[in-house]
Design a protein around this motif. Sequence first.
Motif: not given
Length: 247
Positions: A56-57, A78-84, A162-165
């Motif tokens: 998700y951008k 659910g959210v896994v992580s945010v890209f560095p 932000l790019l969110i997994e």
Amino acid sequence: MAVPASRNDFKEYCLRRLGKPVIEINVDDDQVEDRVDEAIRYYWDYHFDGSEKTYYKHQITSNDKTNKYITLPENIIGVVSVFPISDPSIRSDDLFNIRYQIALNDLYTLTNVSLVPYYMAMEHLSLLTEMLVGRQPVRYTRHRDRCHIDMDWNVVNEGEFLLIEAYEVIDPDTFTDVWGDRWLQNYTTALIKRQWGNNLTKFSGMVLPGGVQFNGDRILSDAQAEIEKMEADMISSYSLPVTDMVG
């Protein structure tokens, strides 16, 4: 009739499996709607086909920087992580980053030698970045739709992305193939059957003309047994292994 391709077709399909129109199914349409919604929510939460991993951008706004969280759409469960963020080893606009220099100076050499040393070096750099810099911790609750990112928000600017997994539900109204899922059909039918049995228990012992009696308790117990079996099968056969998903 073909495989259900809409919500209304799906409801009628489940009712026909219970005997409609040969048998009168004593369930109100609103009750059927509720049971369909209940089945879909369970399907989203546990079935491996109920959701999918997505990226998700999100464009940062001034409110995000003030609140220190971003608001996600309802379909994100659910959210896994945010890209560095600002990782110097992967930024493409930095002339002196490691990947750029390797590509500039050693690309020809890499085509003639083993890539194992290069791969191990990149893994080592990734480990160092993980240990010394780390990733941005995230906190997410699906009922508030807020993804809190514990970081220094001054390192990002308004207008950046932000790019969110994350995990996104599969909406059956958009992707109508969901209505043809066998497990969802069976589970919804069992939920409607339980509602039917629950409705009929209020008339237990009542004798109809011809000596026919309602047997709501039998319908209710059979439906409950079917539901328990399908929910057990869901966990053992249709659910993905537990992972580090937040939310």
